[in-house]
Design a protein around this motif. Sequence first.
Motif, PDB file in Angstrom:
ATOM      1  N   UNK A  67     -34.164 -14.049  -8.520  1.00 20.78           N
ATOM      2  CA  UNK A  67     -32.880 -14.723  -8.748  1.00 20.78           C
ATOM      3  C   UNK A  67     -32.722 -15.206 -10.186  1.00 20.78           C
ATOM      4  N   UNK A  68     -33.851 -15.450 -10.855  1.00 17.62           N
ATOM      5  CA  UNK A  68     -33.759 -15.899 -12.256  1.00 17.62           C
ATOM      6  C   UNK A  68     -33.302 -14.743 -13.150  1.00 17.62           C
ATOM      7  N   UNK A  69     -33.742 -13.522 -12.816  1.00 16.50           N
ATOM      8  CA  UNK A  69     -33.436 -12.367 -13.667  1.00 16.50           C
ATOM      9  C   UNK A  69     -32.118 -11.686 -13.293  1.00 16.50           C
ATOM     10  N   UNK A  70     -31.659 -11.917 -12.065  1.00 16.43           N
ATOM     11  CA  UNK A  70     -30.496 -11.153 -11.571  1.00 16.43           C
ATOM     12  C   UNK A  70     -29.222 -11.328 -12.418  1.00 16.43           C
ATOM     13  N   UNK A  71     -28.854 -12.542 -12.844  1.00 14.57           N
ATOM     14  CA  UNK A  71     -27.627 -12.646 -13.659  1.00 14.57           C
ATOM     15  C   UNK A  71     -27.696 -11.760 -14.906  1.00 14.57           C
ATOM     16  N   UNK A  72     -28.853 -11.756 -15.576  1.00 12.92           N
ATOM     17  CA  UNK A  72     -29.015 -10.920 -16.773  1.00 12.92           C
ATOM     18  C   UNK A  72     -28.888  -9.445 -16.414  1.00 12.92           C
ATOM     19  N   UNK A  73     -29.484  -9.073 -15.292  1.00 13.91           N
ATOM     20  CA  UNK A  73     -29.407  -7.658 -14.863  1.00 13.91           C
ATOM     21  C   UNK A  73     -27.962  -7.271 -14.564  1.00 13.91           C
ATOM     22  N   UNK A  74     -27.232  -8.156 -13.928  1.00 11.00           N
ATOM     23  CA  UNK A  74     -25.831  -7.849 -13.598  1.00 11.00           C
ATOM     24  C   UNK A  74     -25.008  -7.686 -14.874  1.00 11.00           C
ATOM     25  N   UNK A  75     -25.279  -8.550 -15.843  1.00  9.16           N
ATOM     26  CA  UNK A  75     -24.502  -8.488 -17.098  1.00  9.16           C
ATOM     27  C   UNK A  75     -24.903  -7.300 -17.965  1.00  9.16           C
ATOM     28  N   UNK A  76     -26.142  -6.789 -17.765  1.00 14.89           N
ATOM     29  CA  UNK A  76     -26.651  -5.712 -18.629  1.00 14.89           C
ATOM     30  C   UNK A  76     -26.350  -4.315 -18.077  1.00 14.89           C
ATOM     31  N   UNK A  77     -25.754  -4.246 -16.884  1.00 16.16           N
ATOM     32  CA  UNK A  77     -25.453  -2.910 -16.327  1.00 16.16           C
ATOM     33  C   UNK A  77     -24.554  -2.138 -17.278  1.00 16.16           C
ATOM     34  N   UNK A  78     -24.748  -0.814 -17.377  1.00 13.53           N
ATOM     35  CA  UNK A  78     -23.820  -0.027 -18.190  1.00 13.53           C
ATOM     36  C   UNK A  78     -22.385  -0.230 -17.689  1.00 13.53           C
ATOM     37  N   UNK A  79     -21.488  -0.576 -18.592  1.00 14.76           N
ATOM     38  CA  UNK A  79     -20.082  -0.789 -18.209  1.00 14.76           C
ATOM     39  C   UNK A  79     -19.756  -2.237 -17.893  1.00 14.76           C
ATOM     40  N   UNK A  80     -20.801  -3.089 -17.784  1.00 16.48           N
ATOM     41  CA  UNK A  80     -20.555  -4.479 -17.347  1.00 16.48           C
ATOM     42  C   UNK A  80     -19.855  -5.313 -18.411  1.00 16.48           C
ATOM     43  N   UNK A  81     -20.050  -4.945 -19.662  1.00 14.67           N
ATOM     44  CA  UNK A  81     -19.544  -5.798 -20.744  1.00 14.67           C
ATOM     45  C   UNK A  81     -18.038  -6.040 -20.623  1.00 14.67           C
ATOM     46  N   UNK A  82     -17.310  -4.985 -20.267  1.00 12.27           N
ATOM     47  CA  UNK A  82     -15.852  -5.129 -20.169  1.00 12.27           C
ATOM     48  C   UNK A  82     -15.359  -5.132 -18.719  1.00 12.27           C
ATOM     49  N   UNK A  83     -16.293  -5.264 -17.792  1.00 11.67           N
ATOM     50  CA  UNK A  83     -15.887  -5.210 -16.376  1.00 11.67           C
ATOM     51  C   UNK A  83     -15.291  -6.541 -15.928  1.00 11.67           C
ATOM     52  N   UNK A  84     -14.458  -6.464 -14.912  1.00 11.43           N
ATOM     53  CA  UNK A  84     -13.884  -7.657 -14.281  1.00 11.43           C
ATOM     54  C   UNK A  84     -14.402  -7.716 -12.847  1.00 11.43           C
ATOM     55  N   UNK A  85     -14.965  -8.863 -12.510  1.00 16.64           N
ATOM     56  CA  UNK A  85     -15.423  -9.072 -11.128  1.00 16.64           C
ATOM     57  C   UNK A  85     -14.296  -9.738 -10.345  1.00 16.64           C
ATOM     58  N   UNK A  86     -13.974  -9.150  -9.207  1.00 13.82           N
ATOM     59  CA  UNK A  86     -12.945  -9.728  -8.330  1.00 13.82           C
ATOM     60  C   UNK A  86     -13.683 -10.424  -7.193  1.00 13.82           C
ATOM     61  N   UNK A  87     -13.647 -11.750  -7.187  1.00 18.58           N
ATOM     62  CA  UNK A  87     -14.316 -12.520  -6.122  1.00 18.58           C
ATOM     63  C   UNK A  87     -13.551 -12.303  -4.816  1.00 18.58           C
ATOM     64  N   UNK A  88     -14.183 -12.605  -3.672  1.00 19.15           N
ATOM     65  CA  UNK A  88     -13.526 -12.273  -2.394  1.00 19.15           C
ATOM     66  C   UNK A  88     -12.127 -12.876  -2.292  1.00 19.15           C
ATOM     67  N   UNK A  89     -11.132 -12.043  -1.998  1.00 17.42           N
ATOM     68  CA  UNK A  89      -9.776 -12.570  -1.852  1.00 17.42           C
ATOM     69  C   UNK A  89      -9.687 -13.486  -0.635  1.00 17.42           C
ATOM     70  N   UNK A  90      -8.909 -14.551  -0.793  1.00 17.49           N
ATOM     71  CA  UNK A  90      -8.683 -15.491   0.302  1.00 17.49           C
ATOM     72  C   UNK A  90      -7.314 -15.180   0.895  1.00 17.49           C
ATOM     73  N   UNK A  91      -7.308 -14.869   2.179  1.00 15.37           N
ATOM     74  CA  UNK A  91      -6.040 -14.560   2.866  1.00 15.37           C
ATOM     75  C   UNK A  91      -5.591 -15.805   3.611  1.00 15.37           C
TER      76      UNK A  91
END
Length: 274
Positions: free
Chosen positions: A242-266
Motif C-alpha cells: 500500500x505504501x508503493x501503490x500510489x506511486x505505481x498508479x501515477x507511474x503507469x504509462x499514460x497516467x500523467x495526463x489521465x483523469x480518474x473518474x471516482x464512482x458516480x453517485x446516483x
Amino acid sequence: MPTETGYVLGHDDPEVERLLLQGRLYRAHTEQALRLAGLEPGMRVLDVGCGPGDVSITAAHLVGPTGAVTAVDAQAAILDVAALRAAERRLSTITFRHARIEDLGAAEPYDAVIGRLLLMHLPDPVAALRHLTGLVRPGGVVTFQDFQVSAATSVPELPLFTRVRDLIVRSFRGAGANTEMGTTMHELFRRAGLPAPRLIMGGYLGPLSDPDVMAFVMGVWRVLLPVAAQLGLDLDDTVTDLAALPGRLRAEPGAENAIAILPPLVTAWARRPG
Ligand SMILES: C[S@@+](CC[C@H](N)C(=O)[O-])C[C@H]1O[C@@H](n2cnc3c(N)ncnc32)[C@H](O)[C@@H]1O
C-alpha cells in the motif's frame, strides 16, 4: 469486515477519515439532488444510515430552522462523530438516534426519508425501502443515493487502475454489497411499491496527482484488501504494497495526463403514493 449491521466497512479512525473525505467530494451532488428531490424549509426529515452526518447536515441546512432532521445509525461510535460535527456547526435541529432501520417506527410520519450509501450494504434493500416508505406521509419524499462502483474508471483506461477498481468491485461483492446499486434503485423503488423514481448522477473526477483522488482510491482499497485476501482474489505485491501503490498508479504509462473518474453517485427519488 462485516459488522453487526452487515455493513462491510468498519469505523476505526482511518475509516472515519475516509467517510469524511467521501462526504466532502460528494457534497455538491448530494445537496443539489436533495433539492431536486423536494427537500424544503420546514420539513421533518429522517436520514437513515447517517454515518458521520454529512447528509444530515446538508438536509438540516435545506429544511432550515423551522425543519428538523432525525439521523439514525446502528453504530454508536459513528453517531458520536456525527453529533460532534453538528454541534460544531450549531445545528440544534438534528436529533441523533442509535437504532437499526429495521426497528424504526414513526409516531408521526416524516415529510421525507433520505439515505446515502446505505442500500448497497443491506441484505434485503426492497424490504428496507418498503419499511422506510411506511414512515413517510402520503405525498412525502423518498430519496436514496448509491454508488455505481463498477462505473469508476480512468480515461484513458490504465491497466493497474482498472485492476484495483476490479479488485474493489469483487471484494465489495464478495462481502455481500451490491456494487451496481446506483442503477438498481429504479427497479427497487417499484418493487417496494413506489412509483418509478427520477434519477440523476454526479461525482468527482480528477488527475491521479489530485491528492483527494488518490486518498479516495487508497482509502477504499485499504479497507477492502483484507476482504480480497480472505476471498482468495488474485493479489501480488503490485497491489498489496500500500505504501508503493500510489506511486505505481501515477507511474503507469499514460497516467500523467489521465483523469480518474471516482464512482458516480446516483440519486433516485419519488413521492409516496397518497
Ligand atoms: C457507507 S456508510 C454511509 C454513511 C452516510 N450516509 C454517508 O453517506 O456519509 C453506511 C452507514 O449505514 C449504517 N448502517 C448499515 N446498516 C444499517 C442498518 N441496518 N441500520 C442502521 N444503520 C445501518 C452503517 O453503520 C454506516 O454508518
